[in-house]
Design a protein around this motif. Structure first.
Motif, mmCIF file in Angstrom:
data_model
loop_
_atom_site.group_PDB
_atom_site.id
_atom_site.type_symbol
_atom_site.label_atom_id
_atom_site.label_comp_id
_atom_site.label_asym_id
_atom_site.label_seq_id
_atom_site.Cartn_x
_atom_site.Cartn_y
_atom_site.Cartn_z
ATOM 1 N N GLU A 1 0.797 -1.166 0.058
ATOM 2 C CA GLU A 1 0.102 -0.039 0.033
ATOM 3 C C GLU A 1 0.972 1.194 -0.035
ATOM 4 O OE1 GLU A 1 -2.595 -0.240 3.413
ATOM 5 O OE2 GLU A 1 -3.808 -1.859 2.721
ATOM 6 N N ARG A 2 2.049 1.418 0.218
ATOM 7 C CA ARG A 2 2.853 2.410 0.541
ATOM 8 C C ARG A 2 3.225 3.274 -0.544
ATOM 9 N NH1 ARG A 2 6.767 -0.634 5.158
ATOM 10 N NH2 ARG A 2 5.313 -0.371 6.768
ATOM 11 N N PRO A 3 3.409 2.678 -1.947
ATOM 12 C CA PRO A 3 3.241 3.503 -3.152
ATOM 13 C C PRO A 3 2.137 4.635 -3.301
ATOM 14 C CG PRO A 3 4.410 1.294 -3.366
ATOM 15 C CD PRO A 3 3.579 1.182 -2.122
ATOM 16 N N ARG A 4 1.002 3.929 -2.917
ATOM 17 C CA ARG A 4 -0.246 4.664 -3.189
ATOM 18 C C ARG A 4 -0.331 5.764 -1.921
ATOM 19 N NH1 ARG A 4 -5.847 1.531 -3.149
ATOM 20 N NH2 ARG A 4 -4.865 0.443 -4.882
ATOM 21 N N VAL A 5 0.108 5.448 -0.784
ATOM 22 C CA VAL A 5 -0.048 6.267 0.230
ATOM 23 C C VAL A 5 0.931 7.499 -0.009
ATOM 24 C CG1 VAL A 5 0.672 6.654 2.570
ATOM 25 C CG2 VAL A 5 -0.728 4.404 1.980
ATOM 26 N N ALA A 6 2.135 7.014 -0.457
ATOM 27 C CA ALA A 6 3.185 7.994 -0.924
ATOM 28 C C ALA A 6 2.826 9.041 -2.005
ATOM 29 C CB ALA A 6 4.580 7.384 -1.304
ATOM 30 N N GLY A 7 2.134 8.335 -2.912
ATOM 31 C CA GLY A 7 1.393 9.279 -3.741
ATOM 32 C C GLY A 7 0.465 10.143 -3.581
ATOM 33 N N VAL A 8 -0.474 9.891 -2.540
ATOM 34 C CA VAL A 8 -1.270 10.747 -1.907
ATOM 35 C C VAL A 8 -0.725 11.965 -1.272
ATOM 36 C CG1 VAL A 8 -3.137 10.896 -0.062
ATOM 37 C CG2 VAL A 8 -3.086 8.991 -1.929
ATOM 38 N N TYR A 9 0.581 11.590 -0.493
ATOM 39 C CA TYR A 9 1.031 12.785 0.138
ATOM 40 C C TYR A 9 1.863 13.669 -0.839
ATOM 41 C CZ TYR A 9 0.066 10.418 4.549
ATOM 42 O OH TYR A 9 -0.649 9.643 5.656
ATOM 43 N N ALA A 10 2.413 12.981 -1.617
ATOM 44 C CA ALA A 10 3.065 13.995 -2.667
ATOM 45 C C ALA A 10 1.968 14.905 -3.272
ATOM 46 C CB ALA A 10 3.595 12.977 -3.708
ATOM 47 N N ASN A 11 0.887 14.249 -3.602
ATOM 48 C CA ASN A 11 0.063 14.958 -4.432
ATOM 49 C C ASN A 11 -0.704 16.327 -3.432
ATOM 50 O OD1 ASN A 11 0.073 13.980 -6.675
ATOM 51 N ND2 ASN A 11 -1.545 12.502 -6.110
ATOM 52 N N ARG A 12 -1.057 15.898 -2.030
ATOM 53 C CA ARG A 12 -1.173 16.944 -1.087
ATOM 54 C C ARG A 12 -0.227 18.176 -0.910
ATOM 55 N NH1 ARG A 12 -4.103 13.408 3.524
ATOM 56 N NH2 ARG A 12 -5.821 12.429 2.150
ATOM 57 N N LEU A 13 1.177 17.474 -0.763
ATOM 58 C CA LEU A 13 2.202 18.655 -0.938
ATOM 59 C C LEU A 13 2.233 19.551 -2.112
ATOM 60 C CD1 LEU A 13 5.263 16.169 0.432
ATOM 61 C CD2 LEU A 13 3.976 18.316 1.721
ATOM 62 N N ARG A 14 1.826 18.712 -3.531
ATOM 63 C CA ARG A 14 2.061 19.420 -4.445
ATOM 64 C C ARG A 14 0.774 20.523 -4.843
ATOM 65 N NH1 ARG A 14 -0.891 18.747 -8.852
ATOM 66 N NH2 ARG A 14 -1.555 16.536 -8.336
ATOM 67 N N ILE A 15 -0.421 20.584 -4.059
ATOM 68 C CA ILE A 15 -1.357 21.472 -4.171
ATOM 69 C C ILE A 15 -1.401 22.302 -2.779
ATOM 70 C CG2 ILE A 15 -2.754 20.155 -5.847
ATOM 71 C CD1 ILE A 15 -4.513 19.092 -3.510
#
Length: 291
Positions: free
Chosen positions: A241-255
């Motif tokens: 699950e960690r790649p997906r979780v990392a993607g969620v956080y990366a997107n939140r940081l981006r916006i």
């Protein structure tokens, strides 16, 4: 000469006609050779302390003994006992550091197993000089204490040196295990590999050779990646699950959206955390780690 030669080649078991046995002895840091000889005699590992002292002096080994815990046998000759003290391997003990433990829990675990005191470990993981030497761009070694099974030295009375050795082993393992990632980052940033010679930090602190070149040159990026990795690890115990979780956080940081990562409050609570995140923890705006 004959007497000393006979002593050197005799064992306690043979001298006393006893069944051989193994025993353990810890050479404390700074121990004199004479003290070690007397202790070994009291332990029943040699037949005569004075002859052992003389043997050590004649062979020029009194200043070469190592500190640490060693295993001996009463079947060994006095010469073999002397060689073990000078060039033998220290006795190592197994300890497993589980994933996700904050540094203070690692310290408690080391103390419970007799490897180091929690206080000494805390002093090491917060020591600015050690942090700089090991390439850690934080106020503590949090995130760099790699979860693994280790074989570490243990003393009868743990010292600060034992705590530092444990910390260094974990940090060294961290850099070694993550090396492919830093090599990839080197290529991405087109950094050249480090040259020969001694690396020095901005503060003049010598950096350990096991710290990757990318980490030496990009401490802020290392900081960002380690923080994000620690959030992902705490948010999900399932590796897939960690790649997906990392993607969620990366997107939140981006916006520029709040991360809303509940487990970060644990770091702010420190050793006051009792194993369960409460609603009051999530509503506490004074916790600097509340996301």
């Amino acid at each position: 000469y004959w007497d000393l030669s006979k002593f050197r080649n005799d064992s306690v078991a043979a001298y006393k006609g006893e069944e051989p046995r193994f025993y353990y002895y810890t050479v404390a840091s700074g121990s004199s050779f004479d003290k070690v000889a007397e202790d070994l005699f009291a332990e029943g590992g040699i037949t005569d302390a004075d002859r052992f002292k003389l043997l050590g002096r004649l062979e020029g080994k009194t200043s070469s003994i190592k500190a640490g815990e060693f295993e001996f046998s009463t079947a060994w000759t006095a010469g073999q006992v002397l060689d073990q003290l000078v060039s033998g391997r220290m006795l190592l003990h197994r300890i497993t550091i589980p994933e996700g433990l904050p540094w203070w829990e690692v310290g408690k675990l080391l103390e419970s197993k007799g490897f180091a005191t929690a206080a000494d470990f805390e002093a090491c993981v917060k020591d600015p000089k050690l942090l700089a030497r090991y390439g850690i761009p934080f106020a503590t070694a949090e995130g760099f204490l790699f979860p693994e099974t280790y074989m570490l030295n243990k003393g009868r009375v743990p010292t600060r040196a034992h705590a530092q050795s444990a910390m260094q082993t974990m940090v060294h393992t961290f850099w070694n295990k993550t090396d492919p990632m830093w090599e990839e980052a080197d290529l991405a940033s087109q950094l050249k590999p480090g040259g020969e010679g001694v690396a020095v930090s901005a503060t003049g602190q010598v950096i350990a050779s096991f710290v990757p070149q990318f980490a030496r040159s990009n401490p802020n990026e290392v900081k960002r990646l380690i923080i994000l990795a620690s959030l992902v690890e705490k948010e999900s115990a399932v590796a897939d699950e960690r790649p997906r979780v990392a993607g969620v956080y990366a997107n939140r940081l981006r916006i520029n959206m709040p991360l809303q990562c509940d487990p970060t409050v644990i770091y702010g609570l420190g050793d006051k955390f009792e194993g369960k995140i409460l609603r009051s923890h999530l509503l506490d705006g004074s916790n600097p780690y509340n996301t």
